[in-house]
Design an enzyme around this catalytic site. Structure first.
Site: not given
Ligand code: UD1
Ligand code: MG
Length: 449
Positions: A15, A103
């Site tokens: 996004r 994060y």
């Molecule tokens: C996540 C949480 C949610 C929380 C929210 C807060 C999970 C399943 N959910 O959701 O409970 O309320 O954050 O913002 O964790 N990332 C990786 N590798 C991956 C997936 C994600 O490095 O395979 C990193 C992303 O770059 C990001 C962070 O992890 O920095 C969070 O991932 P994102 O996809 O934004 O999680 P949310 O769905 O927002």
């Protein structure tokens, strides 16, 4: 107690609509990733692991620019936050102590909050950072059981009743390193997204007789960046907070909303910052200095009593001693200006050293670049550089010396000498009047024809 950090930064950031990896977008002149690393740096982590995926090489370089010891691990497929953390297992093998998961796109978590989480670990195996959300939207929900955290449910998997909960998951988790990886091993992907959810470790911990709790912080701290609009809003919040902090520390600002600061801007008490000033990274302004309107500073040091601007530009390596005056349309780069020296108008001083109390006349230029290499100009103390002097570097002008207006200095000027290098003036009697009448006649003829 040793602490390790795992910073998740593998996500694509679709996004953002950008070729730049999301965590490298900047707030206050520093990448989001640096903000996350900075808030944790006060904990003096023994190891910092960055999990990268999209744009891995540039993200890794940025992480190591902040902390050369940061360890990068790659997550080749983004299968969820638990899967991301699992990639750090190997490099943390044998590490004893707590691990904090952050994060890379969440820049405002404070050191105090992280310290509270570490403190809460004394009584609990897993500590999660939660917040009361004004609009809980799609955040994961914290399901409490008294003061204990029972589990976390993702929005997509939540019942209506669970969605009504306003206590949300920030994503920051703290646990013993061994415990964390054991719990992650038990996380499955049988859920609405088909992803390995890190928050699932809370339910698993409870099922194993371990305990979990939540520490809460202000919602503003947990703000994550997903779009350009959110980035701009976060920048505005950052600027407000930094301005407020400086004003509380005794900095004078007439129009704080027009002053732009960087993550590392240092300004001393009783310094005055006029409207419309930009502080790019690396600036220190000492107590009692004055930065006048419409000036741009980067990588510069301004000492006590100095006055900069209006309309001045200080570039990296500008080092101004006490009581120096830098005036309008003056650019200073990689140059030291000693105590009480004045560079007041329309001048470029680059790769130079200017001695104490020396006056640099309007329109002076240090010709520091020959098209291939940069060269230095040295000017002694108590010297007078006449207006429109060109100093062709490398060149040295001594102390108590002078250059005549419009001189092109190509040879060193000894102490106490005056350099003059310009053609002698000749006056052609009556020539101007003759030329005017010729030109006017020509114009009149053209107007007719
Ligand atoms: C996540 C949480 C949610 C929380 C929210 C807060 C999970 C399943 N959910 O959701 O409970 O309320 O954050 O913002 O964790 N990332 C990786 N590798 C991956 C997936 C994600 O490095 O395979 C990193 C992303 O770059 C990001 C962070 O992890 O920095 C969070 O991932 P994102 O996809 O934004 O999680 P949310 O769905 O927002
Ligand atoms: Mg998110």
């Amino acid at each position: 107690m040793s602490t390790a950090l795992i910073i998740l930064a593998a996500g694509k950031g679709t996004r953002m609509e950008s070729d730049l990896p999301k965590v490298l977008h900047k707030i206050g002149g520093a990448p989001l990733l640096h903000h996350a690393m900075l808030s944790a740096s006060a904990l003096e982590p023994d190891r910092t692991v960055i999990v990268t995926g999209h744009g891995a090489e540039t993200v890794e370089a940025a992480a190591q620019a902040f902390d050369p010891d940061a360890i990068a691990v790659r997550q080749h497929e983004q299968l969820g936050t638990a899967h991301a953390v699992a990639q750090a297992r190997e490099v943390l093998d044998g590490f004893r102590g707590d691990v904090i998961v952050l994060y890379g796109d969440t820049p405002f978590i404070t050191t105090e909050t992280l310290e509270q989480m570490i403190a809460a670990r004394a009584a609990h195996d897993v500590v999660v950072l939660g917040f009361e959300a004004a609009d809980p939207g799609r955040y994961g929900r914290l399901i409490m059981d008294g003061s204990k955290l029972a589990r976390i449910v993702e929005f997509k998997d939540a019942t209506e009743e669970e969605r009504a909960v306003t206590l949300c998951n920030s994503g920051v988790i703290c646990a013993d390193t061994g415990t964390l990886f054991e719990l992650i091993e038990a996380v499955g992907n049988d859920n609405a997204s088909g992803e390995y959810y890190l928050p699932d470790i809370v339910g698993i911990a409870n099922a194993r007789g371990l305990s979990a709790t939540a520490v809460t912080c202000d919602e503003a701290e947990t703000l994550g960046i997903n779009s350009r609009a959110e980035l701009a809003a976060a920048e505005a919040l950052f600027q407000q907070a930094r301005r407020r902090a400086l004003i509380e520390d005794g900095v004078m600002m007439q129009a704080p909303d027009t002053v732009f600061l960087s993550f590392d801007t240092i300004i001393g008490r009783d310094a005055e910052i006029e409207p419309n000033v930009v502080f790019a990274p690396g600036v220190t302004v000492e107590s009692g200095a004055r930065i006048r309107a419409f000036s741009h500073l980067e990588g510069a040091h301004v000492s006590r009593g100095a006055i900069v601007g209006p309309f001045a530009r200080l570039r990296p390596g500008a080092e101004l001693a006490e009581d120096v005056h830098i005036g309008n349309f003056v650019e200073i780069k990689n140059a030291s200006i000693d105590e009480g020296a004045k560079v007041n108008h329309l001048t470029y001083i680059g790769d130079a050293d200017v001695g104490a109390r020396t006056n640099i006349g309007a329109g002076t230029i240090t010709c520091n670049y020959d098209g291939v290499m940069k060269h230095r100009t040295t000017i002694g103390r108590d010297t007078f550089i006449g207006s429109n002097t060109m100093l062709v570097a490398p060149v040295t002008v001594g102390k108590e010396a002078m250059t005549a207006t419009a001189t092109v200095v190509t040879k060193d000027v000894p102490d106490g000498a005056m350099a003059i290098a310009r053609t002698e003036q000749t006056n052609k009697q009556g020539f101007a009047r003759k030329l005017f009448s010729m030109l006017r006649a020509k114009k009149a003829k053209q107007a007719k024809g």
